[in-house]
Design a protein around this motif. Structure first.
Motif, PDB file in Angstrom:
ATOM      1  N   ARG A  64       2.271   7.200   1.043  1.00  0.00           N
ATOM      2  CA  ARG A  64       2.032   6.557   2.333  1.00  0.00           C
ATOM      3  C   ARG A  64       1.554   7.575   3.365  1.00  0.00           C
ATOM      4  O   ARG A  64       0.691   7.277   4.195  1.00  0.00           O
ATOM      5  CB  ARG A  64       3.296   5.859   2.830  1.00  0.00           C
ATOM      6  CG  ARG A  64       3.711   4.660   1.985  1.00  0.00           C
ATOM      7  CD  ARG A  64       4.832   3.902   2.644  1.00  0.00           C
ATOM      8  NE  ARG A  64       4.418   3.354   3.938  1.00  0.00           N
ATOM      9  CZ  ARG A  64       5.256   2.832   4.819  1.00  0.00           C
ATOM     10  NH1 ARG A  64       6.559   2.794   4.559  1.00  0.00           N
ATOM     11  NH2 ARG A  64       4.823   2.346   5.962  1.00  0.00           N
ATOM     12  N   GLU A  67      -2.076   8.349   2.574  1.00  0.00           N
ATOM     13  CA  GLU A  67      -2.935   7.227   2.947  1.00  0.00           C
ATOM     14  C   GLU A  67      -3.241   7.221   4.447  1.00  0.00           C
ATOM     15  O   GLU A  67      -4.353   6.897   4.862  1.00  0.00           O
ATOM     16  CB  GLU A  67      -2.265   5.906   2.558  1.00  0.00           C
ATOM     17  CG  GLU A  67      -2.263   5.630   1.066  1.00  0.00           C
ATOM     18  CD  GLU A  67      -1.381   4.450   0.717  1.00  0.00           C
ATOM     19  OE1 GLU A  67      -0.838   3.815   1.654  1.00  0.00           O
ATOM     20  OE2 GLU A  67      -1.221   4.165  -0.485  1.00  0.00           O
ATOM     21  N   GLN A  68      -2.270   7.598   5.260  1.00  0.00           N
ATOM     22  CA  GLN A  68      -2.465   7.555   6.710  1.00  0.00           C
ATOM     23  C   GLN A  68      -3.108   8.820   7.275  1.00  0.00           C
ATOM     24  O   GLN A  68      -3.673   8.793   8.364  1.00  0.00           O
ATOM     25  CB  GLN A  68      -1.124   7.316   7.421  1.00  0.00           C
ATOM     26  CG  GLN A  68      -0.592   5.918   7.261  1.00  0.00           C
ATOM     27  CD  GLN A  68       0.450   5.579   8.316  1.00  0.00           C
ATOM     28  OE1 GLN A  68       0.567   6.234   9.352  1.00  0.00           O
ATOM     29  NE2 GLN A  68       1.227   4.536   8.055  1.00  0.00           N
ATOM     30  N   LEU A 102      -1.738  14.892   9.912  1.00  0.00           N
ATOM     31  CA  LEU A 102      -1.179  13.620  10.367  1.00  0.00           C
ATOM     32  C   LEU A 102      -0.379  13.872  11.636  1.00  0.00           C
ATOM     33  O   LEU A 102       0.526  14.713  11.639  1.00  0.00           O
ATOM     34  CB  LEU A 102      -0.273  13.018   9.286  1.00  0.00           C
ATOM     35  CG  LEU A 102       0.288  11.628   9.577  1.00  0.00           C
ATOM     36  CD1 LEU A 102      -0.821  10.582   9.546  1.00  0.00           C
ATOM     37  CD2 LEU A 102       1.393  11.272   8.573  1.00  0.00           C
ATOM     38  N   ASN A 106       2.907   9.631  13.897  1.00  0.00           N
ATOM     39  CA  ASN A 106       2.784   8.860  12.658  1.00  0.00           C
ATOM     40  C   ASN A 106       3.874   9.252  11.667  1.00  0.00           C
ATOM     41  O   ASN A 106       4.438   8.395  10.978  1.00  0.00           O
ATOM     42  CB  ASN A 106       1.418   9.087  12.019  1.00  0.00           C
ATOM     43  CG  ASN A 106       0.274   8.622  12.902  1.00  0.00           C
ATOM     44  OD1 ASN A 106       0.121   9.082  14.028  1.00  0.00           O
ATOM     45  ND2 ASN A 106      -0.558   7.719  12.398  1.00  0.00           N
ATOM     46  N   PRO A 216      -6.672  11.553  11.739  1.00  0.00           N
ATOM     47  CA  PRO A 216      -7.059  10.178  11.395  1.00  0.00           C
ATOM     48  C   PRO A 216      -7.759   9.469  12.551  1.00  0.00           C
ATOM     49  O   PRO A 216      -7.739   9.929  13.697  1.00  0.00           O
ATOM     50  CB  PRO A 216      -5.705   9.511  11.083  1.00  0.00           C
ATOM     51  CG  PRO A 216      -4.760  10.632  10.812  1.00  0.00           C
ATOM     52  CD  PRO A 216      -5.227  11.770  11.653  1.00  0.00           C
TER      53      PRO A 216
END
Length: 396
Positions: A64, A67-68, A102, A106, A216
């Motif tokens: 996860r 993915e972010q 990240l 997040n 991101p």
């Protein structure tokens, strides 16, 4: 009447939240007391290294996170004249061949989401701990609203200005570095055009350093070394980047900014009887190099294993095993922190050398190092060579 748990954690930032997830997965009844009702949307910490992703994989979160985030597989190093070389992370780990970018916001959101799925863990917001008392059997925490919590073990993960450390008279040593920096997040107009892509970029020039990292949602972070006294908060980062790196940025694309002076600090004790310190509550270092939050993650991993074992041996009469577990945590995490802090300080010093002669000498050194021992540099900066970087590598 006191509310009871096996472990009480003060602070639900990255370190405290990860610790809660790890304890919850181990079936430990845990309460997390967080003073803030909401976390800021922006933050400084953005880099997650392979050892931290290994820890996250243990609780089923690494995919996860990936993915972010943005997988930065290369860091391109420049001086004011040309590209000096590239650090490639494709050999640092069999699965995580990158450093993950990240934002901390997040990271915290993902960890809090994990906590909400764990029955043994309760996260309580708006709980400001104002008093702590230890006795032979447990730690009692008193919140400003009058609520009281009692647990055999407690953890201070409440940040660099830890009120728990002050309340426990756990003195903190500080070292303020002379370097000063300004950073801002910008809408990244170069990613699709291939100018900077999803690589990290570092410029080391006679006028000062510039660092840039992909984030991101089409955002890129820029960090510039400040070399002149700043009389107000209106710092023209875009002009500094243009002059040193030759990259044209627009002030209108700036979506967040912050100025900071790095420091290093550590509390006198990482463990005080039944009270433990982790993350920034235990130590801080220069954020240049992105090792601070990852060191806190490693604190959380070893502390989760330590507390799980402590809960299991809580009835032991002589306390010999408890003492050994506490000493192991204190020793291993202090050694790891000091190693990471020295690396962060050394990297910051090399990158912020100014002047024509020093800059040329640095360029020769960087070019040679990246040409002959680049894989070792990649392992170094991805924290693969930090002592005690994982709990299973800690003896005892």
């Amino acid at each position: 009447m006191s509310q009871k748990a096996q472990v009480a954690i003060v602070g639900a930032g990255p370190t405290g939240a990860l610790l809660g997830c790890l304890l919850g997965k181990a079936g430990i009844d845990t309460v997390i007391l967080e003073r803030n009702r909401a976390f800021p949307a922006q933050s400084r910490a953005i880099g997650i290294t392979p050892p931290s992703l290994e820890i996250l994989a243990e609780i089923g979160l690494s995919s996860r996170f990936v993915e972010q985030g943005v997988t930065a597989r290369r860091a391109v190093v420049h001086d004011d004249r040309c590209e000096l070389g590239t650090v490639v992370f494709d050999t640092v780990h069999p699965e995580y061949r990158f450093v993950l970018a990240l934002p901390q916001a997040n990271t915290v959101a993902l960890l809090h989401d994990c906590i909400s799925s764990l029955a043994p863990v309760k996260l309580l917001r708006g709980r400001d701990v104002v008093q702590l008392k230890q006795d032979q059997d447990a730690v009692t925490l008193v919140c400003e609203n009058g609520e009281t919590f009692r647990a055999p073990y407690a953890v201070a993960a409440d940040g660099a200005h830890s009120s728990i450390a002050r309340g426990a008279a756990n003195a903190r040593r500080h070292k303020l570095y002379r370097q000063r920096f300004f950073m801002a997040d910008h809408v990244d107009r170069y990613r699709d055009a291939g100018r900077l892509g999803v690589d990290a970029h570092l410029w080391f020039t006679p006028d000062g350093a510039v660092e840039s990292f992909p984030l991101p949602d089409g955002v890129r972070r820029w960090i510039v070394q400040l070399t002149e006294p700043v009389v107000d908060d209106d710092i023209d980062l875009e002009a500094i980047v243009g002059k040193r790196a030759g990259v044209v940025l627009q002030r209108a694309d700036r979506i967040w900014e912050s100025r900071f002076s790095p420091e290093r600090s550590e509390v006198k004790r990482f463990a005080m009887r039944r009270l433990f310190f982790a993350g920034d509550a235990a130590h801080t270092m220069s954020p240049i190099g992105g090792q601070g939050m990852n060191t806190g993650f490693a604190d959380a991993e070893l502390l989760a294993r330590t507390l799980t074992r402590l809960v299991a041996v809580s009835a032991e009469p002589d306390g010999e095993q408890r003492g050994a577990l506490v000493r192991r945590y204190e020793y291993a995490r202090r050694v790891a922190f000091r190693s990471a802090a020295r690396r962060a300080a050394a990297g910051m010093w090399v990158g912020t050398i100014r002047g024509r002669f020093g800059s040329r000498l640095r360029s020769v050194m960087i070019r040679s190092v990246l040409r002959f021992v680049m894989p070792a540099v990649a392992r170094h900066f991805s924290m693969q060579t930090i002592p005690f970087r994982r709990a299973e590598r800690t003896s005892g």
